[in-house]
Every structure is written in structure tokens, then in C-alpha cells.
Design a protein around this motif. Structure first.
Motif, PDB file in Angstrom:
ATOM      1  N   ARG A   1       2.312   2.100  -3.407  1.00 58.87           N
ATOM      2  CA  ARG A   1       1.623   2.311  -4.346  1.00 58.87           C
ATOM      3  C   ARG A   1       1.278   4.310  -4.293  1.00 58.87           C
ATOM      4  O   ARG A   1       1.338   4.181  -4.769  1.00 58.87           O
ATOM      5  CB  ARG A   1       0.245   1.523  -4.120  1.00 58.87           C
TER       6      ARG A   1
ATOM      7  N   GLU B   1       0.711  -1.488   0.028  1.00 56.36           N
ATOM      8  CA  GLU B   1       0.038   0.079   0.078  1.00 56.36           C
ATOM      9  C   GLU B   1       1.086   0.876   0.342  1.00 56.36           C
ATOM     10  O   GLU B   1       0.531   2.327  -0.716  1.00 56.36           O
ATOM     11  CB  GLU B   1      -1.252  -0.032   1.548  1.00 56.36           C
TER      12      GLU B   1
ATOM     13  N   ALA C   1       4.773  -4.072  -8.233  1.00 57.86           N
ATOM     14  CA  ALA C   1       4.855  -3.268  -8.611  1.00 57.86           C
ATOM     15  C   ALA C   1       5.039  -2.533  -9.626  1.00 57.86           C
ATOM     16  O   ALA C   1       4.650  -1.347 -10.398  1.00 57.86           O
ATOM     17  CB  ALA C   1       4.234  -2.369  -7.723  1.00 57.86           C
TER      18      ALA C   1
ATOM     19  N   GLY D   1       2.407   6.713  -6.378  1.00 60.24           N
ATOM     20  CA  GLY D   1       1.517   7.188  -7.039  1.00 60.24           C
ATOM     21  C   GLY D   1       1.294   9.014  -7.001  1.00 60.24           C
ATOM     22  O   GLY D   1       1.244   9.848  -7.622  1.00 60.24           O
TER      23      GLY D   1
END
Length: 336
Positions: A28, A25, A99, A32
Motif C-alpha cells: 500500500r 501494508e 491490491a 501510494g
């Protein structure tokens, strides 16, 4: 100056640490919010082995550590605490590969530097490693080898990325000034001579060679800019609010030498963020005082939080990273 750095003009990034314990998380969020220069998050809330000292201690070659009530200490052989450090990092790297394995731009990783590590790990009998020059030499050599292996592993997982290696040395100014306390806390260790400090840091940087672009982070007062440049740092990361005007000459020499600067301008813990203009103002004012062309600012400077965000709330983390990104873009647009 264009092309001298692996990042583009108007870039922002983070320093290293974040709150929480979910690496997927957190990564991410980093990908972003900081798409131009993301980095591998550090999550010290997971406990020993995820902290600054323990995470890097797990990279040491042929040196093992364990946790005592007083902190990290060298061991005769690897045990549970060393394995925990390695497990945390292995999981983080697996998440990174899943990722961001296709990332083809600059990407930053962070390790603790030799002098902060030597001040933070105790010898087997309890004294700080920094007290023993022979132990410091062994630690530095082990760290250099371990960091080179770590960089190679990251490059394998991110084959299209340009890796930046951030070496964290928040304890270096105290070591140079003789302000590091002994294990008992009743006195201070002798100051480390500047040429010796420079040589130790250089050993770690040179072990990586061209495999990573070296950045040294020092979120403390009295940043030794000339020493860091002499050791091979190609960018220096500082908390701008801790940089007094008496450092202007040293900062100016760093800019003139073509060394990048990561300027921390956003508080690292929950705070009422100033306006975007006020956030960027200290960077602009410094650049004007030094008299460098405004177009060079956006190319040579990366905007960051003042330090890690481990003590911040998740909501503030997003706001702080967005503010860094917006401030970097504003500085770039103003220079065009």
C-alpha cells in the motif's frame, strides 16, 4: 528517445526491500508513494526464505535448498525451508493481485542474479556453488526457467501491466575480481571470466524474452556496465554515491547506447535527508560532465534510494520514497 522506456519522464521507484513483515501494508505504501513505477516489496525481516538469496532460491526448478548455520545450501529434496520461501512469495503475489490487479502501467519485480546466487548458496559438501563451473551452469539454467515462470505468473496477476524484471547482482563485481571468499574464509575463489559472467546473465534475461523489460541492479563499486549491456540489460541500477568519476566513460557509453539508468541518490538507512536540490545535484552534475541534453535525463533516468530500505525505520521509508519522487519531478521540470 521518447517511448524507448516503459516508464514516463520524471519517474522514481524503489530498489526492493523494506522493513517489517506485513506485505499488504508495505505494498500500500509503495503504490501510494511510487505510483508511476511501483514494485513488489521484499520483506527480509520475516526470516529465511524472505531474504535475497532464499526468496530467489525458491524459484529454482528441480533444485532444492535448506538453511545451515553458515547460510543457504543445496538439498537432495525440498524441505521446510524451500516451502517457507514459496509460501512467502505466494502470499506476496496474492496480496499483489488483490491490491494492484488492475494496474495498467509499468510494474517492477526483483530476483537475485545467477552470480550473486552462486556465491550465496553452498553445495551439499559445503563449498560455494561459485567454485564449481558445472554446478553454476545447472544453477543458471534452473534459475532461468524459474524466473520465466515467475514473470509469467506476475503477468497473469497483473494483465494490464508492463513488467520490469530487476536482476540483483550486488556480488558480481566481487566474483569478477576474485574477491569472493571460500567457505572456510581463509582464501578467495578464482575470478569469474567476464565472457562467462555475461553469458550466465544473458541466459536468465533471454529466458524471459519480451515478457519483461530487463533491469540489472548492482549496488557495489566497479559496476561492469559494458558486461551488463552485453548480457541484454536495457537499464542498469546503481548507487550513485559509489560511482566514481573514473566510471564516467562507462556511464556515458551506457547513456549513448540508449540504456536506462536507475540512479540511487537517497540513503538506504535512516539519515538526515539533504535538501531536494542537493538530492538531485549529483545526477545533474554527472549529466553536465557527460554533455548529454538535459531533456534526455528525465526520460532515461529513474531516481531510487541507494539500495534496499530493509534497515530503515517505517517513518524514514516514507520520507525517502517521497524524496526520490520529488527529485525525479524536479529533474523533469528543469528539463522542460
Amino acid at each position: 528517445m521518447s517511448g524507448a522506456f516503459p516508464w514516463g519522464a520524471g519517474t522514481a521507484t524503489g530498489v526492493g526491500s523494506y522493513p517489517g513483515g506485513d506485505p499488504a501494508e508495505t505494498l500500500r505504501i509503495v503504490l501510494g508513494e511510487l505510483p508511476e513505477l511501483p514494485h513488489l516489496p521484499e520483506l527480509p525481516a520475516r526470516g529465511p526464505g524472505a531474504d535475497l538469496i532464499g526468496r530467489t532460491a525458491g524459484l529454482l526448478v528441480d533444485l532444492a535448498v535448506h538453511v545451515e548455520p553458515s547460510g543457504w545450501r543445496f538439498s537432495d529434496r525440498p524441505g521446510r525451508d524451500t516451502r517457507r520461501s514459496l509460501d512467502h512469495l505466494a502470499r506476496d503475489l496474492d496480496v499483489l493481485e488483490e491490491a494492484a490487479g488492475g494496474h495498467d502501467g509499468p510494474f517492477k519485480i526483483q530476483v537475485c542474479g545467477p552470480w550473486t546466487l552462486a556465491a550465496g548458496i553452498e553445495l551439499r559438501h559445503g563449498d560455494r556453488t561459485l567454485k564449481d563451473p558445472g554446478a553454476v551452469r545447472d544453477l543458471t539454467a534452473s534459475l532461468a526457467e524459474g524466473v520465466a515462470r515467475h514473470v509469467a505468473d506476475v503477468r497473469r496477476r497483473l494483465p494490464g501491466a508492463r513488467v520490469l524484471l530487476q536482476i540483483d547482482e550486488p556480488g558480481l563485481p566481487a566474483a569478477l575480481a576474485g574477491r569472493v571468499p571460500t567457505a572456510s574464509g581463509f582464501s578467495r575463489l578464482p575470478p569469474v571470466e567476464a565472457p562467462l559472467a555475461e553469458d550466465g546473465l544473458r541466459q536468465v534475461i533471454e529466458a524471459v524474452g519480451d515478457d519483461a523489460f530487463p533491469v540489472v541492479h548492482c549496488c557495489a563499486r566497479s559496476v561492469p556496465y559494458a558486461l551488463l549491456r552485453g548480457a541484454g540489460a536495457r537499464a542498469i541500477s546503481v548507487d550513485l554515491k559509489l560511482a566514481p568519476q573514473r566510471d564516467d566513460d562507462a556511464v556515458g557509453e551506457t547513456i549513448d547506447a540508449g540504456v536506462g539508468l536507475f540512479f540511487g541518490v537517497v540513503p538506504g538507512t535512516d539519515a538526515s535527508l539533504p535538501s531536494l536540490e542537493a538530492t538531485a545535484a549529483p545526477v545533474r552534475e554527472l549529466w553536465r560532465r557527460l554533455g548529454f541534453p538535459s531533456a534526455r535525463l528525465a526520460e532515461q533516468v529513474v531516481i531510487t534510494p541507494g539500495c534496499g530500505l530493509a534497515g530503515a525505520s517505517p517513518r524514514y521509508v516514507r520520507a525517502a520514497l517521497k524524496r526520490c519522487r520529488d527529485a525525479a519531478r524536479m529533474l523533469h521540470e528543469a528539463a522542460e
